[in-house]
Design a protein around this motif. Structure first.
Motif, short mmCIF file in Angstrom:
data_model
loop_
_atom_site.label_atom_id
_atom_site.label_comp_id
_atom_site.label_asym_id
_atom_site.label_seq_id
_atom_site.Cartn_x
_atom_site.Cartn_y
_atom_site.Cartn_z
N UNK A 111 50.09 13.96 -24.28
CA UNK A 111 48.66 13.90 -24.63
C UNK A 111 48.08 12.49 -24.56
N UNK A 112 48.89 11.48 -24.90
CA UNK A 112 48.42 10.10 -24.83
C UNK A 112 48.27 9.66 -23.38
N UNK A 113 49.23 10.03 -22.53
CA UNK A 113 49.15 9.67 -21.12
C UNK A 113 47.97 10.37 -20.46
N UNK A 114 47.74 11.64 -20.84
CA UNK A 114 46.64 12.40 -20.24
C UNK A 114 45.28 11.88 -20.66
N UNK A 115 45.20 11.28 -21.84
CA UNK A 115 43.93 10.75 -22.33
C UNK A 115 44.16 9.35 -22.90
N UNK A 116 44.22 8.34 -22.04
CA UNK A 116 44.52 6.97 -22.50
C UNK A 116 43.53 6.44 -23.53
N UNK A 117 42.33 7.00 -23.57
CA UNK A 117 41.35 6.53 -24.56
C UNK A 117 41.85 6.74 -25.99
N UNK A 118 42.74 7.71 -26.16
CA UNK A 118 43.25 7.98 -27.50
C UNK A 118 44.11 6.82 -28.03
N UNK A 133 28.46 18.05 -39.45
CA UNK A 133 28.97 19.36 -39.05
C UNK A 133 28.93 19.50 -37.53
N UNK A 134 27.86 18.99 -36.91
CA UNK A 134 27.73 19.07 -35.46
C UNK A 134 28.87 18.33 -34.78
N UNK A 135 29.23 17.14 -35.30
CA UNK A 135 30.33 16.37 -34.73
C UNK A 135 31.66 17.09 -34.89
N UNK A 136 31.86 17.71 -36.04
CA UNK A 136 33.12 18.41 -36.29
C UNK A 136 33.27 19.65 -35.42
N UNK A 137 32.17 20.15 -34.89
CA UNK A 137 32.20 21.35 -34.05
C UNK A 137 32.40 21.04 -32.57
N UNK A 138 32.42 19.75 -32.21
CA UNK A 138 32.56 19.37 -30.79
C UNK A 138 33.84 19.96 -30.20
N UNK A 139 33.69 20.67 -29.07
CA UNK A 139 34.84 21.20 -28.35
C UNK A 139 35.19 20.26 -27.21
N UNK A 140 36.47 19.96 -27.06
CA UNK A 140 36.92 19.03 -26.04
C UNK A 140 37.57 19.78 -24.88
N UNK A 145 39.95 5.29 -37.52
CA UNK A 145 40.06 6.15 -36.34
C UNK A 145 38.83 7.01 -36.14
N UNK A 146 38.31 7.59 -37.23
CA UNK A 146 37.13 8.46 -37.15
C UNK A 146 35.90 7.68 -36.71
N UNK A 147 35.71 6.50 -37.29
CA UNK A 147 34.52 5.70 -36.97
C UNK A 147 34.54 5.20 -35.53
N UNK A 148 35.71 4.84 -35.01
CA UNK A 148 35.76 4.39 -33.61
C UNK A 148 35.44 5.55 -32.68
N UNK A 149 35.92 6.75 -33.00
CA UNK A 149 35.61 7.92 -32.18
C UNK A 149 34.10 8.15 -32.14
N UNK A 183 30.33 10.34 -21.75
CA UNK A 183 29.64 11.56 -21.31
C UNK A 183 30.31 12.78 -21.92
N UNK A 184 31.65 12.83 -21.83
CA UNK A 184 32.41 13.90 -22.45
C UNK A 184 32.77 13.47 -23.87
N UNK A 185 32.12 14.07 -24.84
CA UNK A 185 32.25 13.63 -26.22
C UNK A 185 33.63 13.93 -26.81
N UNK A 186 34.03 13.04 -27.72
CA UNK A 186 35.28 13.19 -28.47
C UNK A 186 34.94 13.76 -29.84
N UNK A 187 35.72 14.72 -30.27
CA UNK A 187 35.56 15.19 -31.65
C UNK A 187 36.12 14.10 -32.57
#
Length: 398
Positions: free
Chosen positions: A124-131, A213-220, A323-327, A335-339
């Protein structure tokens, strides 16, 4: 009659009154055993830690002698000559004295990291280096708590050991503390593993308070498939890069990546299984019991312990928030939002923190599946805490 009297005077019962604080420590160890067995708070390590604490505080047992490691050094001559007691006699080194050498010399935490590496999927880290950034941001708690501990009167070395609690990585906390502040090893180990067990309790309120609530509902979007070649190259590249950048972190990161390479190479299945099971279990027993042995009444029952417990939960909370605040900040530019909930998993605590992200996210949106996304920052946090440990070891010349 004289022989009977001498026998009775040599028993632990006769010595109980010499140091009443030992009775308090025996009670504390029993409470920790209760938490490990009944409440299941990180039982694999908390139980041996609690039992080691029980053993070291039994009057007259002579299982552990702090004098052998006084001043942060191993006094090898005392292992050969014996430990001088207050009455002028000498006593041979005990069982836990010998086992503690594995902690003091940094052997056990590194061996555990081999097992952790074998059980960790960096896909998962390799697939999404932003994490990786989210895992790094979650180390905020370590460095802020370091500053707070210094302000509260701890030495810089002690403050670094306390701050590492925020990484939610028990072996790393033990490794750093054994090098920088061995006198605090007992309370720091208890705090680190207690808070790791309380991840599902501590994190959700912080996560909800910092997100809408809107942020917590974000689907990735589903993560891409990572190739076998990428998984094999990753531990090799990370070991070289981190070790060249921060040589003091080479032992922890190197052992973590060795374990992962055993997993991903596909040619060492026997070694992989051994590291995950037999090696991990044996070292866990030795590590927990010997760390618990350092929690003597003198080291544990003092105002410093209360400060450590408070600073530990602050470190943990700040790491979650970082971690939450940086996200949330990254979402301003992506463009593709992170939950943002997956940012909380950057505190390490594999895989419990990632599961908390999944549970909180699915409560808001039943179609939300965040577990694999959260595993990215989660495993990045393991690397991040090891790097933070290397920073403190480098800063203080160890």
């Amino acid at each position: 009659m004289e022989a009977i009297t001498n026998f009775l005077n040599s028993t632990g019962f006769a010595k109980l009154g010499e140091n009443p604080l030992q009775l308090v420590m025996l009670a504390v160890s029993c409470v920790l055993l209760y938490l490990a067995i009944v409440k299941k708070f990180e039982p694999l390590l908390l139980l041996p830690i609690a039992f080691g604490m029980l053993l070291t505080n039994l009057p007259g047992a002579g299982i552990y002698h702090a004098e052998l490691f006084e001043g942060g050094h191993v006094h090898w001559e005392m292992f050969a000559e014996g430990v001088k007691l207050a009455n002028g006699s000498t006593e041979a080194a005990g069982l836990l004295d010998v086992l503690y050498l594995g902690v003091k010399l940094g052997v056990y935490p590194c061996l555990i990291f081999i097992g952790v590496g074998c059980m960790t999927d960096f896909g998962p880290l390799i697939a999404n280096p932003k994490s990786l950034l989210l895992g790094a941001a979650a180390q905020l708690g370590i460095f802020v708590t370091y500053v707070g501990a210094v302000l509260l009167g701890f030495t810089p070395a002690q403050a670094g050991s306390i701050g590492i609690i925020g990484g939610a990585d028990g072996p790393t906390a033990i490794f750093v503390t054994s090098k920088l502040a061995p006198e605090l090893l007992g309370p720091i180990a208890v705090a680190a593993y207690s808070y790791m067990a309380l991840v599902p309790v501590i994190q959700p309120p912080i996560m909800k308070a910092l997100t809408t609530k809107k942020e917590r509902m974000i689907q990735m979007k589903q993560l891409r498939q990572v190739t076998k070649t990428e998984k094999i190259l990753f531990p090799i590249v990370v070991t070289i890069f981190v070790s060249l950048m921060l040589p003091s972190a080479a032992s922890l990161v190197g052992c973590l990546m060795l374990g992962n390479l055993l997993r991903e190479s596909g040619v060492t299945e026997r070694l992989n299984k051994t590291a995950q099971n037999e090696l991990m279990n044996i070292v866990t027993i030795f590590l927990g019991t010997s760390v618990g042995a350092t929690a003597t009444a003198a080291n544990f029952l003092n105002p410093q312990t209360l400060k450590i417990l408070v600073l530990g939960v602050v470190a943990f909370g700040l790491g979650t928030a970082g971690g939450v605040l940086l996200a949330k900040l990254m979402n301003v530019f992506l463009k593709d939002k992170i939950n943002p909930l997956i940012g909380s998993a950057g505190v390490s605590a594999v895989p419990m923190a990632a599961r908390v992200s999944q549970v909180v996210g699915q409560k808001e949106n039943p179609r939300n599946f965040l577990l694999m996304h959260a595993m990215g920052p989660n495993v990045a946090g393991v690397i991040g805490s090891a790097v933070a440990a290397g920073v403190f070891l480098a800063l203080f010349g160890v």
